[in-house]
Motif scaffolding. Structure first.
Motif, PDB file in Angstrom:
ATOM      1  N   THR A   7      73.393 -28.217  41.278  1.00 16.57           N
ATOM      2  CA  THR A   7      74.454 -27.567  41.166  1.00 16.57           C
ATOM      3  C   THR A   7      74.472 -26.291  42.218  1.00 16.57           C
ATOM      4  OG1 THR A   7      73.596 -25.644  39.820  1.00 16.57           O
ATOM      5  CG2 THR A   7      74.294 -27.728  38.466  1.00 16.57           C
ATOM      6  N   ALA A   8      75.396 -25.486  42.293  1.00 14.68           N
ATOM      7  CA  ALA A   8      75.972 -24.678  43.331  1.00 14.68           C
ATOM      8  C   ALA A   8      74.980 -23.464  43.280  1.00 14.68           C
ATOM      9  CB  ALA A   8      77.454 -24.252  43.285  1.00 14.68           C
ATOM     10  N   PRO A  65      82.195 -22.197  45.573  1.00 16.65           N
ATOM     11  CA  PRO A  65      83.057 -22.385  44.486  1.00 16.65           C
ATOM     12  C   PRO A  65      82.799 -23.773  43.537  1.00 16.65           C
ATOM     13  CG  PRO A  65      83.860 -23.362  46.486  1.00 16.65           C
ATOM     14  CD  PRO A  65      82.420 -22.760  46.813  1.00 16.65           C
ATOM     15  N   ASP A  66      81.933 -23.549  42.648  1.00 21.33           N
ATOM     16  CA  ASP A  66      81.756 -24.499  41.818  1.00 21.33           C
ATOM     17  C   ASP A  66      80.773 -24.197  40.588  1.00 21.33           C
ATOM     18  OD1 ASP A  66      81.447 -27.246  40.447  1.00 21.33           O
ATOM     19  OD2 ASP A  66      81.160 -28.187  42.448  1.00 21.33           O
ATOM     20  N   ALA A  84      84.765 -26.656  40.527  1.00 23.31           N
ATOM     21  CA  ALA A  84      85.476 -26.400  41.559  1.00 23.31           C
ATOM     22  C   ALA A  84      87.109 -26.428  41.043  1.00 23.31           C
ATOM     23  CB  ALA A  84      85.206 -27.381  42.384  1.00 23.31           C
ATOM     24  N   PRO A  85      87.666 -25.417  41.971  1.00 22.60           N
ATOM     25  CA  PRO A  85      87.395 -24.549  42.837  1.00 22.60           C
ATOM     26  C   PRO A  85      86.833 -23.396  42.308  1.00 22.60           C
ATOM     27  CG  PRO A  85      89.541 -24.500  42.732  1.00 22.60           C
ATOM     28  CD  PRO A  85      89.299 -25.498  41.568  1.00 22.60           C
ATOM     29  N   ARG A 132      82.984 -15.396  37.811  1.00 24.13           N
ATOM     30  CA  ARG A 132      82.814 -14.500  38.968  1.00 24.13           C
ATOM     31  C   ARG A 132      83.516 -13.176  38.599  1.00 24.13           C
ATOM     32  NH1 ARG A 132      81.668 -15.114  44.623  1.00 24.13           N
ATOM     33  NH2 ARG A 132      81.325 -13.068  45.126  1.00 24.13           N
ATOM     34  N   THR A 133      83.152 -12.115  38.807  1.00 29.29           N
ATOM     35  CA  THR A 133      84.050 -10.754  38.854  1.00 29.29           C
ATOM     36  C   THR A 133      83.527  -9.829  39.870  1.00 29.29           C
ATOM     37  OG1 THR A 133      84.414  -9.218  37.330  1.00 29.29           O
ATOM     38  CG2 THR A 133      82.533  -9.939  37.085  1.00 29.29           C
ATOM     39  N   GLU A 134      84.379  -9.108  40.215  1.00 29.29           N
ATOM     40  CA  GLU A 134      83.980  -7.940  40.915  1.00 29.29           C
ATOM     41  C   GLU A 134      83.693  -6.580  40.439  1.00 29.29           C
ATOM     42  OE1 GLU A 134      83.967  -8.655  44.211  1.00 29.29           O
ATOM     43  OE2 GLU A 134      84.849 -10.519  43.468  1.00 29.29           O
ATOM     44  N   ILE A 135      83.335  -6.602  39.246  1.00 34.25           N
ATOM     45  CA  ILE A 135      82.811  -5.499  38.387  1.00 34.25           C
ATOM     46  C   ILE A 135      81.577  -5.133  38.884  1.00 34.25           C
ATOM     47  CG2 ILE A 135      81.969  -4.623  36.241  1.00 34.25           C
ATOM     48  CD1 ILE A 135      84.211  -6.528  34.920  1.00 34.25           C
TER      49      ILE A 135
END
Length: 139
Positions: free
Chosen positions: A44-45, A50-51, A106-107, A135-138
């Motif tokens: 896995t990534a 982006p996966d 993905a993506p 994914r978050t920018e927190i």
């Protein structure tokens, strides 16, 4: 980003703020690797790609308190090349050998974290407890 890691190598840290946990992430998911920390499924990534990123750990060691986590809680992954935050968006219980847990997202960058279930089961547990986080920018 072009990182490759060796099986058994500590590749990062998984922080779980709600549980005040800092756990080593180890490349691979053999019994040997899972004794050292949280295993990264090599197929896995990696964080930042982006996966799907799939991490697994033992319920009686690194993920003893995993059942306390809820939607909105955060996983923080610290890698040699950066830090990444993921917000838990869902959980499910699946059969131990359910292959649908490993799948391309993905993506979208998705962190999947799994452990054996039930948490108090003695022996080889029949199910897996799976958390999905995005994914978050927190910070």
């Amino acid at each position: 980003m072009n990182y490759s890691f060796q099986k058994g190598e500590v590749i990062g840290i998984l922080e779980i703020p709600k549980l005040q946990a800092e756990l080593p992430i180890v490349e691979g998911t053999s019994e040997y690797e899972l004794q050292k920390g949280v295993g990264h499924y090599s197929s896995t990534a990696l964080p930042g790609q982006p996966d799907q990123i799939l991490l697994s750990g033992h319920r009686e060691t690194v993920f003893r308190r995993m059942g306390e986590l809820k939607n909105g809680d955060i996983f923080q992954v610290i890698m040699p090349y950066g830090s990444f935050s993921y917000e838990i968006t869902g959980s499910q219980i699946v059969e131990a050998n359910d292959p649908t847990v490993i799948k391309s997202t993905a993506p979208n960058e998705t962190l999947t974290v799994s452990t054996c279930y039930p948490f108090t089961y003695i022996g080889d547990a029949p199910y897996r407890y799976v958390l999905t986080a995005h994914r978050t920018e927190i910070q």
